[in-house]
Structure formats: C-alpha cells, structure tokens
Design an enzyme around this catalytic site. Structure first.
Site, short mmCIF file in Angstrom:
data_model
loop_
_atom_site.label_atom_id
_atom_site.label_comp_id
_atom_site.label_asym_id
_atom_site.label_seq_id
_atom_site.Cartn_x
_atom_site.Cartn_y
_atom_site.Cartn_z
N GLU A 1 0.81 -1.23 0.00
CA GLU A 1 0.00 0.00 0.00
C GLU A 1 0.84 1.29 0.00
OE1 GLU A 1 -2.87 -0.29 3.15
OE2 GLU A 1 -3.78 -2.08 2.30
N ASN B 1 2.34 -4.91 -3.24
CA ASN B 1 0.92 -5.25 -3.04
C ASN B 1 0.14 -3.97 -2.76
OD1 ASN B 1 -0.92 -7.58 -2.55
ND2 ASN B 1 -1.03 -6.81 -0.44
N HIS C 1 -10.22 -6.05 -2.66
CA HIS C 1 -11.31 -5.89 -1.69
C HIS C 1 -12.46 -5.22 -2.44
CE1 HIS C 1 -8.93 -7.24 1.66
NE2 HIS C 1 -7.97 -6.40 1.34
N GLU D 1 -6.04 -10.61 -1.70
CA GLU D 1 -6.89 -10.40 -0.52
C GLU D 1 -8.36 -10.34 -0.91
OE1 GLU D 1 -5.48 -7.14 1.93
OE2 GLU D 1 -3.38 -7.62 1.53
N ASP E 1 -12.12 -10.25 -1.33
CA ASP E 1 -13.44 -10.38 -0.70
C ASP E 1 -14.39 -9.48 -1.47
OD1 ASP E 1 -12.63 -7.90 0.46
OD2 ASP E 1 -12.14 -8.86 2.37
C1 XIL Z 1 -6.37 -6.41 8.03
C2 XIL Z 1 -6.65 -7.57 8.96
O1 XIL Z 1 -7.46 -8.51 8.32
C3 XIL Z 1 -7.30 -7.08 10.22
O2 XIL Z 1 -7.43 -8.14 11.16
C4 XIL Z 1 -6.48 -5.96 10.84
O3 XIL Z 1 -7.17 -5.44 11.94
C5 XIL Z 1 -6.24 -4.88 9.82
O4 XIL Z 1 -5.63 -5.43 8.68
N1 XIL Z 1 -5.10 -4.71 3.43
C6 XIL Z 1 -4.07 -5.47 3.91
C7 XIL Z 1 -4.28 -6.35 5.07
O5 XIL Z 1 -2.99 -5.48 3.32
O6 XIL Z 1 -3.12 -6.49 5.85
C8 XIL Z 1 -5.41 -5.90 5.92
O7 XIL Z 1 -5.64 -6.86 6.93
C9 XIL Z 1 -6.64 -5.66 5.08
C10 XIL Z 1 -6.39 -4.59 4.06
#
Ligand code: XIL
Length: 486
Positions: A169, A210, A246, A274, A276
């Site tokens: 990020e 990422n 996401h 990641e 969802d």
């Molecule tokens: C999230 C976790 O799932 C949570 O448990 C934590 O509180 C915050 O981080 N992008 C990412 C992940 O790269 O590391 C994040 O994970 C979600 C968003």
C-alpha cells in the site's frame, strides 16, 4: 437459508430436531455447524480444482482463528495457500526496536505445513500496523531500521514461504506516493531498497509489491505500473504484483484482465492477494447470486491471464472476515457463511474452476466410485440422522448435508438416498457423487469420506437449479435404512 434444526457441536451422535425454516435471505441464522463446512475436503475442493488449473486458491487467517475448529477444518482442506492476516506485520514481529517475536506467525506456519499449504508472507514494509517507535525515529535512522527488520524477518522464514509482500500500500488513490515514514525518510528509493534487502536475505522467495484499488485501469494502477516498469528496468529484484481485490458487490472492474496483462507484460507474475466482495447487510439472495458472479469473474480472469498465479481470499468465512469491523453495515464478503457453510459464491467459484468437468455425475449404469462392501460380520442395523441447510437465489440453490452414524458400527462406504423436491435438479456436487440429478437421488461417498465411525459424520453438498420450491430433501435413507431428520 433453510435448515433442519441444528445439531450441537461436538455431539454429532445427537439426533437433531425438526425441519426449521428461516428467512431465505438470512446468512447467519441457525445454520448447521461443522462438519458440513468441510464439504469438498478432497477431489473437488477449491484447492484441488485450482491446482488442476495451475493456480492456487488461498486464504488468510489469524492466530486466533486456529482455535476455531469449524474454520480450521475449512481452511485446511479448501485452500492451498495461507497468508497470516496480521502476525507477520511489523507491530507483531518487532514491537520494540530490535526485539523480535515470531511465535504468533510460527503457529500459522506450522498450521500451513501440517496441511501442506504454501505460505505468502504479509507484510514487511507498510504504513499501517507499524509500531510507533518507527515513526518516531529520526529520518536518518529509518533506512537502517527497515533493513534490519527485513533482514531479520525474511531470514527467519527463509526457505519456508512462497512469496513476500515486501511493500504494501505505497500509493495514494491519485497515484502519488503515500507520505509514510519510509517515503518521508528515503523517498521513492525505499521500495527498491526494501526489495534488494529482502532478496539478500532469501534468494529464492518471490518478492511482491501489493496494493488495493489497483485492480482496474486507473491512476493508482498506472502509478504501480510505472513503478514496476522502472524497477524492472533498473534490475531491482521484483517477482510479482499483488492486487488485493477488496471488492464491493457488483464492482469488479471490467478492466481487470487488461490491467493484469499489462503487468505480466513487464515480466512480473500477478496474484489476487486479498479477495473479498462486500455487500450491505442483510444479504439478499439476489446479492448472494451477484457475489457468485463476482467471484467467478475474478477466477475466470485469473485463469485467462498467463502469469496470474493464484487467488487468495482474505479470511475463510463471513464470521472471521475483517469487513464488518472496518466497513460498518457491510459484510457477507466471503465464500462461507458465519457457520462455515458454503454460500452460492462457493459453487460459482468451483464452477469457474471447472468443477463441472472435474466431477462428472456417472450414468445410472456405471457403478459408483466406492460400492458398499458387504460387512464381514453382521452388525447392528444402520442408524442415521441427517442435518442440512440450503441457501437459495432466484433460480438456484446450494445445499449442504451431513449424515451422522447414530449406530454403534462403522459404516464403510455409503449411499444416502433422498427425494429432491419437484423442480430441483442437481448441477454439481462435492464430497459425494449424486445420481440421478432429480427426483429420488442417491449420494454416494467419495474416496476420503467413505468410512463413518459410530458418532461421526460425513458431509457433502450440491448446487441445484429450482423452479420455486427450495425446501430441503425428504425421505433420507442410508444404505436402505431410513434416517431421522427428526
Ligand atoms: C487487516 C486484517 O485482516 C485485520 O485483522 C487488521 O485489523 C487490519 O488489517 N489490506 C491489507 C491487510 O494489506 O493487511 C489488511 O488486513 C486488510 C487490508
């Protein structure tokens, strides 16, 4: 979702109650607990389907998740790649300068190894979940702290991981660099420095950048593209780009494929890291059907892009997902509901991974895969109880069934017959072979779940089309003996 009244966990012998009907749209109601969620633990798992297509299908879990038997049963069977969701982050690993704590992440590594899963390391350099001591360092000490952190952590996991998200990020939405501790201290060069440091610590692990909101063609993905191009042209070690994905329901970018392909053209692999797909709660059956299309489109796209190596879902089920805690009012973002029952998106994902081709329903004239052997000694009559749940949408449904051996003798090889309501027709099944597709059907065990010890259960599931009647089946009998649904 409709369910039979649920069995009590850890007491599979207990015969369950009468058919109970809950709102068709409710996800998290009185759904059945495991073992039904283990549906597809061999042969037709997401993992095996994905691997048969040459990609991986992964999940992210936390150390706390290891205490959840339902969750771990699904995680360890359905997914072939594991990302520790928090435990490899800087605040856990190096909470104070120079003192390293690997115990939480090591537990997850052990879980992955015990289930023959590979691992993605997440993440070394990130503005978030960064202990305050890093931000408090004078600028001229940040590089040394970053290098030391990377060297120590990559060294600890050397040889054990598939990939590292080295930097996470780093961009703002407009494509500018995020002004975090690393950028402020080192400028853009911190990315190359982090990658080179990681490579020195483990020459074989894949090194990734990422980010989120870089899935489609936009200013932020342009920035990532230009960075990757620049790094590659300088010979900086970089193997892959992770697209967090996401997503919001119905908003998978139409330019996903074109975007992934422009990255692979630079000579890096790409992965969905990641995934969802969140929706406003409560989830409607229409939304759940859309979610199936969203997941399927991501999978289909990855399969179509040479160099897309895999997909990781962030979390296992809706109950452990980070979404409700971060996006109030949203949830239901994963393939499994709060009770680790497969949702419509599971079947859609399995289908996108080729489940239809992988699990053909045999014709009635061919014998089932594991015929019931004749017992060598006559035992007590078979006794059984069946629980089930169904999630439905306008024309389709996904059903999970669990048959429990309530007798005192093991069942070796089984056939569970039942009547599908009129208008229902099975289109795919997992953890059982179902034949024929409508009317009175028989579900036969697959190789791994053929033996049901006394008190134990076998679970399987199927997707079906329907014409309005989404009731659960009736008239269950196991090897010819009627079962209770009581
Ligand atoms: C999230 C976790 O799932 C949570 O448990 C934590 O509180 C915050 O981080 N992008 C990412 C992940 O790269 O590391 C994040 O994970 C979600 C968003």
């Amino acid at each position: 979702m409709r369910t039979f009244r649920t069995p009590r966990p850890r007491r599979p012998r207990r015969v369950v109650g009468a058919l109970a009907v809950t709102a068709a749209t409710a996800l998290a109601s009185a759904a059945t607990l495991l073992p039904a969620g283990q549906a597809g633990a061999a042969g037709t798992t997401l993992r095996s389907l994905a691997e048969a297509k040459g990609i991986y299908f992964g999940t992210a879990i936390t150390q706390g998740d290891l205490n959840n038997a339902a969750l771990t049963a699904v995680a360890g069977s359905q997914f072939g790649m594991l990302t520790p969701a928090n435990e490899m982050k800087w605040d856990t690993v190096e909470p104070s300068r120079g003192s390293f704590n690997y115990a939480p992440a090591d537990r997850l590594v052990s879980f992955a190894q015990a289930h023959s899963m590979r691992l993605r390391g997440h993440t070394l350099v990130w503005h978030s979940q960064l202990p305050s001591w890093v931000g408090a360092l004078p600028a001229n000490q940040v590089q040394a702290a970053m290098r030391n952190h990377i060297t120590n952590e990559v060294g600890h996991y050397k040889g054990k991981l598939y990939a590292w998200d080295v930097v996470n990020e780093m961009f703002n939405e407009d494509g500018g660099f995020r002004t975090d501790a690393f950028y402020n201290a080192m400028g853009v060069g911190f990315v190359a420095d982090a990658l080179r440091t990681a490579r020195a610590a483990d020459p074989n692990v894949k090194l990734y950048l990422n980010d989120y909101n870089i899935e489609g063609l936009n200013a932020k993905s342009d920035a990532m593209y230009n960075l990757v191009k620049s790094l590659k042209s300088q010979g900086v070690p970089l193997d892959g780009v992770g697209f967090q994905a996401h997503f919001v329901l119905g908003q998978v970018p139409s330019s996903l494929k074109a975007n992934l392909e422009r990255f692979t053209a630079l000579g890096v692999e790409v992965a969905v890291t990641e995934l969802d797909d969140r929706m406003q709660l409560p989830a409607s059956s229409t939304a759940l059907a859309q979610q199936g299309r969203d997941y399927a489109s991501v999978i289909t796209t990855c399969l179509a892009v040479r160099g897309c190596v895999g997909i990781t879902q962030w979390g296992v089920g809706d109950g452990d997902s980070w979404i409700p805690g971060t996006f109030p009012g949203y949830g239901a973002a994963t393939l499994y509901d709060n009770n680790y029952q497969a949702k419509p998106a599971y079947a859609a994902s399995a289908a996108a991974l080729g489940s239809g081709a992988a699990t053909p329903t045999p014709t009635p004239s061919t014998p089932g895969p594991t015929p019931t052997p004749t017992p060598s000694t006559p035992g007590p009559a078979v006794s059984c109880a069946v629980t089930g749940s169904v999630s439905s949408w306008d024309t389709g449904l996904v059903e999970n069934l669990t048959v429990t051996n309530t007798g005192s003798t093991a069942v070796n090889g089984w056939k569970l017959a039942f009547d599908l309501p009129a208008g229902q027709s099975v289109t795919s099944a997992w953890s059982a072979v179902i034949d024929p597709s409508a009317g009175r059907v028989t579900a036969g065990n697959v190789e791994y779940n053929g033996t049901i010890a006394p008190g134990a259960s076998a679970s399987f599931g199927f997707q079906a089309t329907h014409t309005g009647d989404v009731a659960l089946p009736t008239g269950f009998s196991l090897d010819g003996t009627p079962c209770t649904t009581a």
